[in-house]
Design a protein around this motif. Structure first.
Motif: not given
Length: 588
Positions: A521-534, A497-500, A372-376
């Motif tokens: 830790e940085l990458i996990q933070f980036a993953i969380a930000q990237l996945m948010q709302g997507r 690149r993906a976020m922009v 579903q939209a927004g799910q992981t």
């Protein structure tokens, strides 16, 4: 190797291939007709000079007419100047035409290569494609500058020479051409032999380029396993084949040109003997004999050049054949979809999807799931289970064999391909960076993306800190494949690149297994930000990182064995629970 590496080896000259290449001349047809006109003019002017000299000798010099000699001398000067000017413009415009046609072919070829499906690249060496787009295309410039037009000029020059010779003295002409059959036979044999050697040379060049490109790219592996000596032996074998093919063509040239020279000299000698006898008996004028000596030299030279130009043309045909085979390749992703929404919700559905890289060697077997939209959703399984194939199919890098893949309830084949891929962001474990700046690698040349947007995306995923520390920031040159950056830094740039591009569906090949704990830790933070709302599809290597996923799909040999949330799968004691237990033991 792909079939594009081959070519015809028959002796027949393939005019059809050349005709296809000449379609690229159409935008420059005025220049092409100008070159043809200059070719005819050059051939005509070249054959007038001996005729003028004959007139000067017979009607002016032998008649002791000094004013007539001066007048004919001026005409000769005018003729030489005109011929020089025509030759200059012919050479320039023929070269100009060749370079512009080659430019267009190279652009068309590269544009075609960009649209080929990944399956094509799976079985085609990169070096072979480099050869097609660089060496083979460059060979075609000779077809226009030194091949066809020049060969037409040589043929026309022969026609004009024969016309003048028969007009002046047909008996002397027949004597002059008595050695001609020998020259034709030797020229034909030379043409066939050199064509075969040229085909071998082009094949050897493709192999050499493919080997060098592949092994320079994989140099680290070669050195890690101390394989330099064995790889050097392989290179020497391929290089030896390339040298042998070239030496074979050199051998044919070294035989043909002396033979042609001897035949031409014999023809000239026979002409002088017969002509001198005619001059003594007053059946041939001295001016005619001098003109014939000039004509016979001019006659045999184009014959030798025609053989060489014909082989240039054949070499161009060999290259053209390879280029056209690549251009006519139908291994392209179909882009017949017309649905182009400005944005999507992001729901994804796989319905009984079957897929094989090779026919019926199934990688996916009736895979069905829905996000579903927004799910992981997380994809779990051993190597070869089909995880990467799923993300490749969703992005339409490959076409499925059976079943349907839908986004927002629509078959992905109905979407305009550019629109679909713009809505799907893919972050792979093996990040590829091009040589250039960080900004170039984030925007990928998209002028609509500003530096402000790049910095904003970098701050969102936490990549701004390390970028700011680099000399030049966004303008720092990462070199080829990002060699000056760490694995973690390259991964963070891929997140920026993906976020922009702000996609609605994000695909992540989790990449924390080869980085230190701080970078992780940085990458996990980036993953969380990237996945948010997507809508997020994650290929999971560490099961500990996907415990919060809405759905975990366990794949084995292309089939879904089980699916559910982390706690449910552990309680069921199935395949996922076994994988979890094995990883837990490994980390204890």
């Amino acid at each position: 190797m792909s079939e594009i590496g081959g070519g015809k080896t028959g002796s027949a000259f393939d005019w059809d291939v050349l005709r296809k290449i000449f379609r690229f001349v159409k935008p420059y047809q005025r220049v092409f007709y100008l070159v043809i006109f200059l070719t005819v003019a050059s051939a005509f002017l070249a054959t007038v000079r001996p005729f003028l000299i004959q007139e000067m000798v017979d009607k002016q010099i032998l008649q002791y007419n000094w004013q007539g000699v001066n007048r004919m001398f001026i005409w000769l000067i005018v003729l030489l100047v005109a011929h020089t000017a025509v030759s200059y413009f012919h050479t320039y415009f023929a070269g100009w035409l060749g370079q512009y046609v080659v430019r267009d072919i190279r652009v068309k070829l590269y544009e075609h290569i960009l649209k080929l499906r990944l399956k094509f690249y799976d079985r085609t060496p990169i070096g072979t494609l480099v050869t097609r787009n660089v060496s083979d295309v460059e060979t075609l410039s000779d077809v226009f500058s030194e091949g066809l037009a020049a060969m037409i000029g040589d043929v026309l020059q022969l026609v004009f020479i024969l016309g003048y010779m028969f007009w002046i003295d047909w008996k002397l002409t027949l004597v002059s051409l008595s050695m001609f059959p020998l020259l034709i036979i030797s020229t034909y044999i030379f043409k066939e032999k050199v064509k075969s050697s040229f085909q071998e040379v082009r094949g050897a060049v493709a192999k050499l380029n493919a080997f060098v490109q592949e092994h320079i790219t994989g140099m680290m592996v070669v050195q890690i396993f101390n394989n330099e000596e064995r790889e050097m032996k392989k290179f020497q074998a391929i290089n030896k084949e390339h040298t042998r093919a070239n030496i074979k063509s050199v051998l044919y040239y070294s035989i043909y040109f002396p033979v042609a020279e001897v035949i031409g000299a014999a023809g000239t000698g026979l002409l002088v003997w017969y002509g001198a006898k005619g001059v003594i008996q007053e059946t041939v004028t001295l001016g005619s004999l001098i003109a014939f000596i000039m004509y016979i030299a001019m006659f045999f030279r184009p014959i030798r050049q025609i053989a060489d130009r014909f082989n240039t043309l054949q070499l161009g045909v060999v290259s053209s054949e390879r280029i056209m085979k690549l251009l006519e390749s139908q291994e392209m992703i179909s882009d017949s979809g017309t649905y182009a929404p400005k944005t999507i919700n992001g729901s994804v559905e796989f319905d009984k999807v079957w897929f094989a890289y090779n026919y019926e060697d199934w990688v996916l077997r009736g895979v069905s799931f829905e996000v579903q939209a927004g799910q992981t959703v997380a994809l779990v399984g051993a190597t070869g289970a089909g995880k990467t194939s799923i993300i490749n199919l969703l992005s339409r890098f490959y076409e499925i064999n059976k079943g349907t893949i839908k986004v927002d309830g629509r078959d992905i084949k109905e979407y305009d391909l550019d629109v679909l891929r713009r809505q799907i962001g893919v972050v792979l474990q093996d990040v590829f960076l091009f040589s250039g700046t960080i900004a170039d690698n984030i925007s990928l040349g998209n002028k609509d993306i500003t530096e402000e947007q790049m910095w904003h995306a970098a701050r969102l995923v936490g990549a701004d800190r390390f970028i700011e520390r680099l000399p030049g920031g966004l303008h720092y040159n990462v070199m080829e494949r990002g060699a000056t950056l760490s694995v973690g830094q390259r991964q963070l740039i891929s997140f920026v690149r993906a976020m922009v591009y702000n996609p609605k569906i994000i695909i992540l090949d989790e990449a924390t297994s080869s980085v230190d704990s701080e970078t992780e830790e940085l990458i996990q933070f980036a993953i969380a930000q990237l996945m948010q709302g997507r809508t997020s599809i994650v290929i999971a290597h560490r099961l500990s990182t996907i415990q919060k996923a809405d759905n975990i799909i366990v794949l084995d040999r292309g089939e879904i064995k089980e699916s559910g949330r982390h706690e449910q799968l552990l309680q069921s004691g199935g395949y996922y629970a076994q994988l979890h237990e094995m990883q837990y033991k490994n980390f204890v």
